[in-house]
Design an enzyme around this catalytic site. Structure first.
Site, short mmCIF file in Angstrom:
data_model
loop_
_atom_site.label_atom_id
_atom_site.label_comp_id
_atom_site.label_asym_id
_atom_site.label_seq_id
_atom_site.Cartn_x
_atom_site.Cartn_y
_atom_site.Cartn_z
N ASP A 140 -1.08 3.21 -7.92
CA ASP A 140 -1.37 2.08 -8.80
C ASP A 140 -0.97 2.42 -10.24
O ASP A 140 -0.62 3.56 -10.55
CB ASP A 140 -2.87 1.77 -8.71
CG ASP A 140 -3.24 0.40 -9.23
OD1 ASP A 140 -2.34 -0.38 -9.58
OD2 ASP A 140 -4.45 0.11 -9.28
N ASP A 153 1.26 -4.32 -16.86
CA ASP A 153 -0.07 -4.45 -16.29
C ASP A 153 -0.72 -5.67 -16.93
O ASP A 153 -1.21 -5.62 -18.05
CB ASP A 153 -0.88 -3.18 -16.57
CG ASP A 153 -2.31 -3.25 -16.03
OD1 ASP A 153 -2.68 -4.29 -15.44
OD2 ASP A 153 -3.05 -2.28 -16.21
N ARG A 210 1.98 -0.66 -6.93
CA ARG A 210 1.88 -1.92 -7.66
C ARG A 210 3.19 -2.26 -8.37
O ARG A 210 3.58 -3.41 -8.45
CB ARG A 210 0.73 -1.87 -8.68
CG ARG A 210 0.46 -3.25 -9.29
CD ARG A 210 -0.81 -3.29 -10.09
NE ARG A 210 -0.74 -2.53 -11.33
CZ ARG A 210 -1.71 -2.51 -12.25
NH1 ARG A 210 -2.82 -3.18 -12.04
NH2 ARG A 210 -1.58 -1.79 -13.35
N ASP A 212 -10.93 3.68 -4.23
CA ASP A 212 -10.39 3.47 -5.56
C ASP A 212 -10.73 4.68 -6.43
O ASP A 212 -11.17 5.72 -5.93
CB ASP A 212 -10.93 2.15 -6.14
CG ASP A 212 -9.95 1.46 -7.07
OD1 ASP A 212 -9.36 2.16 -7.91
OD2 ASP A 212 -9.80 0.23 -6.97
N ASP A 230 -3.62 -8.12 -9.59
CA ASP A 230 -5.02 -8.48 -9.90
C ASP A 230 -5.19 -10.00 -9.98
O ASP A 230 -5.25 -10.59 -11.06
CB ASP A 230 -5.44 -7.82 -11.22
CG ASP A 230 -5.39 -6.30 -11.13
OD1 ASP A 230 -5.37 -5.78 -10.02
OD2 ASP A 230 -5.37 -5.65 -12.20
N HIS A 280 -9.84 -6.96 -0.86
CA HIS A 280 -10.05 -6.10 -2.04
C HIS A 280 -10.92 -6.85 -3.03
O HIS A 280 -10.93 -8.09 -3.05
CB HIS A 280 -8.71 -5.71 -2.65
CG HIS A 280 -8.82 -4.68 -3.74
ND1 HIS A 280 -9.77 -3.67 -3.72
CD2 HIS A 280 -8.09 -4.49 -4.88
CE1 HIS A 280 -9.61 -2.91 -4.79
NE2 HIS A 280 -8.59 -3.39 -5.51
#
Length: 949
Positions: A538, A281, A598, A425, A614, A672
């Site tokens: 996610d 991440d 993701r 979300d 992101d 998004h």
């Protein structure tokens, strides 16, 4: 006093800051370099030592000739023992010759102290590979064995030192262990280990034996405040793989890097670190970097004018890949490759994995599409999604309540902007307890979902794999009681920190856990959901805010007593698969699931879509979205897209408009935004930007028939929808590294604008056929670069001459509202006045297509005559006939013929019953012809349209 929702969010963000994962940009110090990863450092130093010795170096690995077993009567296997003469250790080697120009190479320890991890193939491969024996075996050379696969392909195994060459037309295409970097760290006890020593000169000039620097991390290594105990000691595998005569290699997603992969050890504009495959991440990831991101697919393709080839390094542990490009003027290689006296570039790669076994597939093409077909025949072709999934998705962290969702939905209608899916979300839950609804914000989610469903729209809700440790949370209580979580080495559930606070992670490597997880998506379990609710999965790298490199410690234990280090990159795939299967089976008659993940690994294409994570709302990130998505497609994961117009930051209206124009032509199309950004739904921008984004959205929906046909083609063959230029024009060397323009299918060329205040751009037009402007139909007869106008309201996009592209032109609010709309056929003629194209149709949601319930139509225009025929292999089946009858009223309402150069005398429709003259209009300025409402069926091909010139 309880915290408000926004206060809780800020507390989470503060926690992230304290754990070092958030800052103004990517914190590179939170992630390892090769020198901080013990096995990578050891294998790089091994390679350096070998290279420094040059011709004096001889790999210690050799085939034991007495153990070699091969036979044409055998099932296409060659087996042998390999001996490491320095360590006196034996390894097994097996070469399996497979159908479709594919070879599998496997190596393992012959007698390991305990089993090495090799249990991932069942999750990665969709079926057992099918063997095909070679035509002949040649043992006339003392130190070589040659397998003749067919008239043009051979495999040569050199016994000492061990080396494997894959030849096409007598030229070596891929070589294993060409430089002797093969290194298999056998399992050992700490007591039996004899450290490697080197001589070091002291200050007084005397020599002293000291432990080699690479030995320090064999049994324990530290990174920042974490210590990895490595109870099994060193167990890595490394191998150099050379792509002979290839200047360009591609794939190995996911990285924010160039399409043609860069060198990592020397060379112009090279990286200093290897490409890393380790799912992490990464917050605000750096661009133009080999840093690992959310996904890892160890599949690489090489391409040159006459050939493509590839390899799949099937290992889900942490992996690093060095790339070096060398030039050679060896006459033999140049002659074989027909390069004359030109220098030949070879791309040399060095693959290093922390654990497991060596399991390698070699694909011999001959084209890039063939390599992808060969790869996806093993790992599975991309899933055919429901049709809504390829429309536009509207998302934000977060739509705050039920009223907000329905207001956004209404605003899209007010401003006549189409969309298919709105997303929720993490804030829709109760304290980030997934499978729950915060009833103060969403008092009646079923009513909200029905209201969306009435318009043909869908809802996606996020469900992450971290489970809040709370005794009043049934999901946790069951998992805790039944030991469904990943375990600590000392026993008990592994615990870490993520959005809910203290959390644990399901062990998806355990089949029982997968079955339990799947059951949670049933409507009576995930109360408040119905059939038009789908899932966003996610943070499944897994992301752990207080873990090393923001993920799970490697010594944690999975089902079967396997350490996490063995299967880290597999975790995202396993959780993705379980979620997808849960959504698929929640109804009595399964429907195709839509799940966005993701994290991913090889084989994830079978389960749904992914995205580039992101990203930033800036021009550089817009430009980088193209090579990232193209690389993903070349890695077998084509259903990918980037957050539009960037997740972090507040884009200006020009960037927003340009990003929407680009997103139209990328497979997954989702807007998004981060929670701290200004609201930026596309209807909120001022004019002229609002009209520009509306136009972009409508273009996407007009092209949905073409997109859906491409998704079907990908499902059948593995060929990505969004393609690098070289895939369609494999002979044009100047486009082999091109990443700022691309093809959508084989019919549309797109050159997005990715710099501010740009009103013109240079487009490269390949091939010998004309191109036609997507909006004006203006023909371009030009090969090579040409400057074109690109005002703000226009994205340069062109139809390819020789293609027929289906469109649906009527503006609708969603794809569901288009189900029975008529079609427009865009007929872009080539130089010989020919064109062809296909259209695939089914019900857009069920699995009935597996029983033949679909239509697949081939349109052909040949020198003035337009016809169609069915490509359905079993068009006479009951399902095919029933579907054709259902769709028989769906007609072609317009034909646009581009590149006609002159007006016809008449246009006639011919059927068995009648001949009719059709009205038309000719536009001389752009050499195009328009026929209104020929009213012919797109599924029943009992008609001909004749153009008399």
């Amino acid at each position: 006093m309880p915290f408000s929702s926004r206060q809780r969010i800020h507390l989470y963000l503060l926690g992230l800051l304290l754990f070092g994962s958030l800052a103004s940009a990517m914190k590179t110090e939170d992630f390892k370099t090769c020198s901080q990863s013990g096995f990578c450092q050891r294998n790089r130093l091994y390679a350096d030592d070998a290279a420094a010795l040059g011709d004096a170096f001889r790999s210690p690995y050799a085939v034991d000739a007495d153990s070699l077993h091969l036979s044409l009567e055998d099932t296409a296997h060659i087996t042998a023992d390999i001996i490491n003469k320095n360590a006196d250790k034996r390894f097994t080697m097996a070469l399996t010759f497979l159908q479709d120009n594919t070879v599998r190479v496997q190596m393992n320890e012959k007698d390991p102290l305990h089993p090495r991890f090799d249990a991932h193939a069942a999750h990665t491969l969709v079926k057992a590979p099918v063997a095909q024996a070679p035509q002949a075996v040649d043992r006339t050379q003392d130190n070589q064995v040659t397998m003749i696969l067919d008239a043009s392909r051979k495999v040569i195994v050199t016994l000492e030192p061990v080396k494997v060459d894959f030849l096409v037309n007598d030229a070596s295409v891929i070589t294993l262990n060409d430089r002797g970097f093969f290194n298999f760290e056998h399992l050992r006890t700490k007591e039996s280990h004899k450290p490697k020593m080197i001589q070091q000169q002291n200050d007084d000039g005397t020599l002293e034996d000291v432990q080699h620097a690479a030995e320090d991390t064999m049994w324990e290594e530290t990174f920042k405040s974490w210590t990895d105990p490595k109870p099994n000691g060193p167990e890595s595998i490394a191998l150099d793989i050379s792509f002979n005569g290839f200047s360009h290699v591609y794939g190995i997603p996911e990285h924010a890097s160039t399409l043609s992969l860069k060198e990592t050890r020397g060379g112009d504009n090279a990286y200093t670190e290897p490409y890393r495959l380790y799912n992490t991440d990464v917050f605000e990831y750096a661009l133009d970097s080999p840093t690992s991101l959310y996904g890892a697919i160890p599949f690489m393709t090489a391409h040159r004018k006459d050939l493509s080839a590839g390899i799949f390094w099937m290992n889900p542990s942490e992996t690093w890949i060095d790339i070096v490009k060398t030039k050679s003027s060896k006459n033999s290689l140049a002659k074989l490759l027909d390069f004359g006296k030109k220098e030949v570039t070879t791309t040399q790669t060095h693959w290093m994995s922390e654990a497991g076994v060596l399991d390698l597939f070699v694909f011999l093409g001959p084209t890039a599409k063939d390599v992808l077909r060969q790869y996806t025949s093993l790992t599975g072709t991309p899933a055919l999604p429901q049709q809504f999934a390829i429309g536009y998705h509207q998302c934000r962290w977060n739509y705050i309540n039920q009223k907000d969702v329905l207001e956004v939905d209404q605003k899209f209608d007010e401003f006549e902007m189409p969309y298919d899916v709105i997303w929720l979300d993490i804030e829709y839950t109760v304290e980030k307890k997934y499978f729950t609804w915060d009833n103060t914000k969403f008092p009646d989610p079923i009513a909200m979902e029905k209201q969306l469903d009435d318009k043909g729209r869908q809802l996606v809700a996020i469900v992450d794999p971290h489970i809040k440790r709370a005794d009043d949370f049934p999901v946790f209580e069951v998992a805790n009681k039944d030991h469904y979580f990943v375990q600590k080495p000392t026993g008990g559930d592994y615990e870490g920190w993520c959005w809910p606070g203290q959390s644990s992670w399901p062990d998806f490597f355990d089949p029982k856990v997968c079955q339990w997880w799947q059951s949670l998506f049933a409507f009576d379990k995930f109360v408040g959901t119905r059939e038009n609710v789908h899932i966003w999965h996610d943070m499944n790298e897994p992301s752990i805010f207080n873990g090393p490199e923001i993920t799970m410690q490697k010594e944690m234990i999975h089902h079967g007593n396997w350490e996490h280090r063995n299967l880290h990159n597999l975790y995202g795939l396993l959780s993705f698969a379980a979620t997808s299967e849960g959504v698929r089976t929640r109804t009595k008659v399964p429907k195709r699931p839509f799940v966005l993940s993701r994290s991913f690994y090889a084989g994830a294409q079978r389960y749904g879509a992914v995205w580039t994570g992101d990203n930033m709302a800036d021009w550089d990130s817009l430009a980088m979205s193209m090579p990232m998505i193209l690389s993903s497609g070349l890695g077998g994961m084509p259903f990918n897209g980037a957050d539009v117009p960037g997740f972090f930051g507040n884009p200006g209206p020009e960037l927003l408009a340009r990003w929407y124009q680009t997103g139209v032509f990328q497979p997954f199309f989702r807007g998004h935004a981060h929670i701290d950004t200004k609201r930026r739904e596309p209807y909120l921008v001022d004019e002229p930007y609002r009209s520009i984004t509306r136009k972009a959205l409508r273009t996407r929906y007009a092209l949905l028939p073409y997109w859906y046909t491409l998704f079907y083609d990908a499902f059948k063959t593995g060929t990505p929808m969004m393609r690098p230029m070289f895939m369609e024009f494999p002979q044009e060397e100047q486009i082999f590294a091109m990443e700022d323009q691309f093809m959508v299918g084989d019919s549309i060329l797109v050159k997005p604008i990715t710099t501010e205040q740009t009103t013109s751009t240079d487009v490269y037009f390949p091939g010998e056929q004309p191109w036609y402007d997507l909006e004006t139909y203006q023909p371009i007869y030009h090969h090579g670069y040409r400057t074109v106008d690109a005002p703000l309201e226009k994205i340069p996009a062109y139809y390819r001459g020789g293609r027929i592209i289906p469109r649906r032109e009527r503006p609708r609010r969603s794809s569901a509202a288009m189900a029975l709309d008529p079609f427009t056929l865009m007929i872009a003629l080539d130089k010989k006045s020919n064109a062809e194209g296909t259209l695939y149709l089914d019900d857009g949601e069920s699995y009935d297509y597996e029983a033949g319930t679909f239509a697949h139509t081939h349109f052909v225009y040949n020198k003035g005559i337009l016809t169609c025929d069915s490509l359905h292999a079993d068009g006479a089946s009951a399902g095919a006939q029933a579907f054709a009858k259902k769709m028989s009223s769906v007609r072609v309402e317009r034909l646009v013929l581009m590149g006609t150069h002159r007006q016809p005398n008449r246009v006639q429709l011919l059927t068995k019953q009648t001949t009719l003259d059709l009205a038309f209009s000719y536009h001389e300025a752009v050499s195009s012809l328009e026929i209104r409402d020929p009213a012919v069926s797109v599924v029943e091909c009992d008609w001909t349209i004749r153009f008399d010139f």
